[in-house]
Design an enzyme around this catalytic site. Structure first.
Site, mmCIF file in Angstrom:
data_model
loop_
_atom_site.group_PDB
_atom_site.id
_atom_site.type_symbol
_atom_site.label_atom_id
_atom_site.label_comp_id
_atom_site.label_asym_id
_atom_site.label_seq_id
_atom_site.Cartn_x
_atom_site.Cartn_y
_atom_site.Cartn_z
ATOM 1 N N CYS A 1 0.829 -1.207 0.000
ATOM 2 C CA CYS A 1 0.000 0.000 0.000
ATOM 3 C C CYS A 1 0.862 1.255 0.000
ATOM 4 O O CYS A 1 1.710 1.449 0.868
ATOM 5 C CB CYS A 1 -0.897 -0.002 1.231
ATOM 6 S SG CYS A 1 -1.855 1.511 1.433
ATOM 7 N N CYS B 1 31.323 14.442 7.749
ATOM 8 C CA CYS B 1 32.509 14.855 8.484
ATOM 9 C C CYS B 1 32.109 15.084 9.949
ATOM 10 O O CYS B 1 31.529 16.113 10.291
ATOM 11 C CB CYS B 1 33.081 16.133 7.873
ATOM 12 S SG CYS B 1 34.642 16.665 8.609
#
Length: 360
Positions: free
Chosen positions: A49, A333
């Protein structure tokens, strides 16, 4: 948390890709073609669905728009009654528009796999038939490779005893579903919730994956946080500070394991996705689960960056940049001061056993 990027779309669109140029058909506009400007990619996904596949992506930073519709068939302008009755070769699907500089296709798939049973060939929970079967419709060879690798990793994870049957096939067609199917979880919350529970999808997801939830993590008060952290840890996590490059605990750590939030303990990154960036800070191509991260605009140093924060601990973790290696092209980072490393042989003892497959 504020979303990083938003897209203002007045209509729902039909994708028509050719020669590398993306054009979309505006719903209700006949054959009128309009171009969507901006940097984005599209993932087309089926998993039963479409209400239940659309909703999980709506709150993810970097996702611009999610459209429910019908993919993979040949008939023009299929209707819901035609598709749901099995009278077409379409599958209920969604198209996820996302900014690749904020979230990668690989991360989109990581979220996708956690929304349905990929071993069920007959359909999805109590929705049976080919129109409810799962599928990834790739737009190019890069998406195909990422999808196939993602499926292989899941097959080898040991999470499922059965074979992963989700089809990976080339994208051909997509038609948006009728307006009342769009944002169904938001416009019909009670029915959506009852449907998701009644179908068995809710119980399956929670049983296999669990759901990221604040109640799973103990968040200390600010006073307690200040006492439990070192000065540099507090400065980085609570004051959005930084630490010295090449002079922090994890920048060159090569041991196998996972990195968790220093305050909440929520899982953030796996050593499997860590790479040597040359920056002097621990860098990763993607997180363990994108749903544990918030990404916000950061203009604090006179330039636009995407800050990464933990979802529950609200720790400043670092920034994400669009200059990383394949397959994500992202460089998370991160700051060592914001994280705690759990070695692989200590993960079970520390309560992170279910993430071992992310390391192995």
């Amino acid at each position: 948390m504020k979303k990083v990027f938003l897209i203002n779309m007045l209509f729902i669109f039909l994708i028509a890709c050719s020669d590398g140029n993306t054009q979309v058909m505006e719903k209700g506009s006949g054959d009128k073609l309009v171009n969507i400007e901006g940097n984005y990619e599209i993932a087309t996904l089926a998993g039963g669905c479409f209400w239940c596949i659309e909703a999980p992506f709506e709150s993810i930073d970097g996702v611009l728009k999610v459209v429910s519709g019908y993919a993979g068939g040949k008939k023009e302008n299929p209707t819901y009654s035609e598709v749901s009755s099995g009278n077409t070769d379409y599958k209920e699907s969604v198209q996820v528009y996302f900014d690749p500089e904020v979230i990668s296709y690989s991360e989109i798939l990581d979220i996708y796999w956690k929304q349905f049973d990929p071993t069920d060939k007959g359909g999805s929970f109590h929705d049976r038939g080919s129109q409810y079967e799962s599928a990834i419709f790739y737009n190019n060879e890069k998406q195909k490779q990422i999808a196939e690798n993602s499926k292989m990793i899941l097959e080898n994870s040991g999470i499922f005893s059965g074979k992963i049957v989700t089809e990976i096939t080339k994208f051909t067609t997509f038609y948006p579903a009728e307006d009342y199917h769009q944002d169904y979880y938001k416009n019909n919350p009670m029915h959506y919730s009852n449907y998701k529970k009644g179908s068995g999808r809710d119980a399956f997801i929670k049983g296999v994956w669990g759901e990221p939830d604040l109640s799973d993590y103990d968040i200390p008060s600010e006073d307690e946080i200040k006492k439990m952290l070192t000065d540099i840890q507090y400065y980085v996590t609570r004051k959005n500070g930084t630490e010295r490059a090449f002079d922090n605990p994890y920048w060159d750590n090569k041991e196998s394991g996972i990195y968790v939030d220093i305050i909440s303990g929520e899982p953030l990154f796996s050593s499997k996705d860590k790479f040597k960036s040359g920056t002097g800070w621990p860098s990763f191509t993607k997180p363990i689960d994108p749903r544990f991260l918030n990404k916000v605009e950061d203009n604090s140093v006179g330039m636009s960056r995407v800050e990464v924060r933990s979802r529950f601990g609200d720790s400043h973790l670092g920034h994400v940049f669009y200059d990383g290696p394949e397959p994500t092209n992202l460089r998370y980072c991160m700051k060592s001061a914001s994280m705690k490393f759990i070695p692989k042989d200590k993960m079970k003892e520390a309560g992170y056993e279910k993430y071992l497959w992310k390391v192995e």
